[in-house]
Write a protein that holds these residues in place. Structure first.
Motif, PDB file in Angstrom:
ATOM      1  N   ASN A  86      -4.614   1.784   9.298  1.00 39.19           N
ATOM      2  CA  ASN A  86      -4.360   0.473   8.683  1.00 39.19           C
ATOM      3  C   ASN A  86      -3.025  -0.066   9.153  1.00 39.19           C
ATOM      4  O   ASN A  86      -2.022   0.626   9.091  1.00 39.19           O
ATOM      5  N   GLU A 108       0.818  -1.210   0.000  1.00 36.55           N
ATOM      6  CA  GLU A 108       0.000   0.000   0.000  1.00 36.55           C
ATOM      7  C   GLU A 108       0.858   1.269   0.000  1.00 36.55           C
ATOM      8  O   GLU A 108       0.487   2.283  -0.569  1.00 36.55           O
ATOM      9  N   ARG A 115      -3.862  -8.548   3.030  1.00 37.82           N
ATOM     10  CA  ARG A 115      -5.057  -7.872   3.562  1.00 37.82           C
ATOM     11  C   ARG A 115      -4.623  -6.970   4.705  1.00 37.82           C
ATOM     12  O   ARG A 115      -3.893  -7.402   5.601  1.00 37.82           O
ATOM     13  N   SER A 116      -5.101  -5.747   4.681  1.00 38.27           N
ATOM     14  CA  SER A 116      -4.727  -4.855   5.783  1.00 38.27           C
ATOM     15  C   SER A 116      -5.791  -4.946   6.871  1.00 38.27           C
ATOM     16  O   SER A 116      -6.962  -5.190   6.596  1.00 38.27           O
ATOM     17  N   LYS A 117      -5.351  -4.792   8.109  1.00 33.09           N
ATOM     18  CA  LYS A 117      -6.317  -4.769   9.200  1.00 33.09           C
ATOM     19  C   LYS A 117      -6.149  -3.465   9.967  1.00 33.09           C
ATOM     20  O   LYS A 117      -5.140  -2.777   9.817  1.00 33.09           O
ATOM     21  N   LYS A 118      -7.141  -3.153  10.775  1.00 31.74           N
ATOM     22  CA  LYS A 118      -7.112  -1.870  11.482  1.00 31.74           C
ATOM     23  C   LYS A 118      -6.469  -2.057  12.848  1.00 31.74           C
ATOM     24  O   LYS A 118      -6.576  -3.118  13.462  1.00 31.74           O
TER      25      LYS A 118
END
Lengths: 394, 170
Positions: free
Chosen positions: B169, A201, B55-58
């Protein structure tokens, strides 16, 4: 230099008449040149290239290709040297470039050759393209020579974009943040494209290794293949010559044209060495993703695009990031098929000449606007690295 | 002399049904080449595309104390989080604009929504200005003028025990 070319198909006739003992000795123990020539055909290859006919009217404008080739070879050599001292990770990239610039003997000069070389290559490539455009040299049967040339131009821009990140200073980091975000404006697949280019990202460790791998492996391989094809086509189809055929006979490439090439290469390389010695490239503060007081700017030849982004109204940035550059690229690529006029004379293909000139003027004006609006560089003068850098290394 | 259309050196006539040895081998070579290319490029492309599957997580991060913020004012704070950056764990510093209204805190991400430059807060004008392409945002992060397509991103904020936590994130 009349000399029989020895090829494997046609070995030198040595059977009759009966030979003198000295001659026999010579045949049994051929000179090194004959020995290698039989196996490599090198002399024939060289002579074929030196004898390449130059149509009358070919002159100084046709020397740019050779200058470009020399600059690209130089870039390969200085790049190889820099890669020996460079470490592509966020923890060490900046330190290694500071080390090259401040501590390695001649490091600043070699880096200067590489940095100024990239600028000079873009300038010479553009001049080379403009010459071919205005002379109409891309017309039948040279369409593919032009097409391959446009691909080489894109590879060169790829080199400059990926190379710009490698020092991992503020300028490098932020120009890459913005430059890669341009990919995200592509409809539908933009975000995936961004993640693929960055390796995640955010611009980080994987972006740096990706850009490094592309810069030192993928692009050089592509450049070599395309350049070989380009040169093969140039020799196969010969030089187009002036727009209107001129009186006189073609002359061999050697010595007149090759002498012109040598003079231009000397001047070009002289300029490069002077720039590298007189204006060693600066290195700014280390990349800081949290810094909000930095105004990112791309390399000067991307400033036209940068200015275009400024004037695009809200929601239309895709016009500046994808549509306009895409149309210009496609237009360049397929120019030989857009320009249907059989004549190479500029007056006989006015619409293409006008369109091309307008595009060049617009890009030139936007670039000029960008250059004029560029604030003076941050920090200290070019020649003296900031003391903090030296301290970091020690 | 062979009359077969497919080859030069067999003595069978081409009946249109039997595939010649020559043709069969040509096809096999093609298939082998495809398999070899696939064996190299398939894994390589999958390998290079692996970031797409991440996958990004918070996560919640403490950024400062509530008392550090003056009511009604916007303040730039930086905080450090340990993040996984490719092959390495690294301390990354991030910036954030915090605006306090009473006990409410608004956290605005400084990344311009246009192309990601960091916006700079101008207190006199009460505006966020983007130094790149001239985007202007108001104190709430809404676009005032310029090319940005949408408002600045706001992070979710919680105040616990006088500490300001922000969701980001991971």
């Amino acid at each position: 230099m009349a000399r029989e070319v020895i090829t494997p198909e046609k070995p030198a006739e040595i059977t009759h008449p009966p030979m003198e003992p000295t001659e026999e000795l010579r045949v049994e123990r051929p000179s090194l040149r004959d020995w290698t020539d039989l196996r490599l055909g090198w002399w024939g290859f060289v002579r074929k290239n030196l004898d390449e006919p130059m149509p009358p009217g070919v002159g100084w404008w046709q020397t740019l290709g050779n200058l470009l080739l020399t600059l690209l070879l130089f870039q390969f050599v200085t790049g190889f040297a820099l890669a020996m001292f460079y470490a592509p990770s966020p923890q060490s990239a900046y330190e290694s470039v500071v080390h090259i610039t401040t501590l390695v003997p001649l490091g600043s000069f070699v880096r200067g050759l590489h940095v100024w070389g990239s600028t000079l290559i873009v300038v010479v490539t553009v001049l080379h393209i403009l010459r071919v455009f205005f002379w109409g040299s891309y017309k039948k049967p040279r369409e593919l020579t032009w097409l391959v040339g446009v691909l080489i131009f894109n590879v060169i821009l790829g080199f400059s974009f990926t190379g710009y990140l490698l020092p991992w200073d503020q300028k490098a980091y932020w120009a890459t943040v913005v430059g890669t975000r341009i990919a995200a404006t592509v409809p539908f697949v933009g975000h995936d494209l961004l993640v693929l280019i960055r390796g995640g990202e955010e611009v980080g460790a994987l972006t740096l290794t990706r850009f490094y791998a592309i810069h030192v492996m993928l692009l050089p391989a592509a450049l070599m293949g395309l350049t070989a094809l380009h040169l093969y086509l140039v020799r196969r189809l010969h030089i187009a010559g002036p727009v209107l055929p001129q009186k006189g006979k073609p002359v061999p490439f050697f010595p007149v044209q090759l002498f012109r090439d040598a003079v231009v290469v000397l001047v070009g390389l002289g300029l490069l060495v002077y720039m590298a010695a007189a204006f060693p490239p600066a290195i700014e503060a280390m990349a800081d993703p949290a810094g909000t007081d930095f105004s990112p700017r791309p390399e000067w030849y991307f400033l036209g695009l940068y200015e275009l982004l400024k004037i695009m109204p809200q929601g239309y940035e895709v016009v500046a990031t994808v549509v306009v550059p895409g149309l210009v690229s496609l237009g360049m690529l397929f120019l030989p098929w857009l320009d249907r006029s059989p004549s190479r004379h500029p007056a006989m293909r006015a619409s293409i000449i006008v369109a091309g000139t307008a595009v060049c003027l617009l890009i030139g004006l936007m670039t000029l606007k960008g250059i004029l609006e560029t604030p003076p560089p941050h920090g200290e003068s070019h020649s003296e690295p900031a003391p903090t850098h030296a301290m970091r290394v020690e | 002399m062979c009359e077969c259309k497919n080859c030069n050196n067999c003595d069978k006539k081409d009946d249109g049904l039997t595939i010649s040895r020559r043709k069969a081998m040509a096809w096999s070579i093609g298939v082998i080449n495809l398999a070899v290319f696939g064996a190299v490029f398939g894994p390589v492309l999958g390998f290079l595309g692996s970031p797409l599957r991440a996958r990004s997580k918070k996560e919640w991060v403490s950024v400062c104390g509530l008392d550090d913020l003056e009511p009604g004012k916007t303040k730039e704070v930086t905080y450090v989080v340990r993040v996984k950056d490719g092959y390495t764990m690294a301390d990354h510093r991030y910036a954030l604009y915090l605006k306090r209204d009473g006990d409410e805190v608004v956290a605005i991400d400084p990344a311009c929504t246009h192309l990601g430059c960091k916006v700079q807060y101008q207190e006199k004008q009460a505006r966020y200005l983007c130094p790149c392409h001239g985007g202007v945002f108001d104190t709430e992060g809404n676009v005032v003028s310029g090319p940005p397509p949408k408002a600045l991103i706001r992070h979710a904020v919680e105040v616990r025990d006088g500490q300001v936590f922000v969701q980001r994130n991971a």
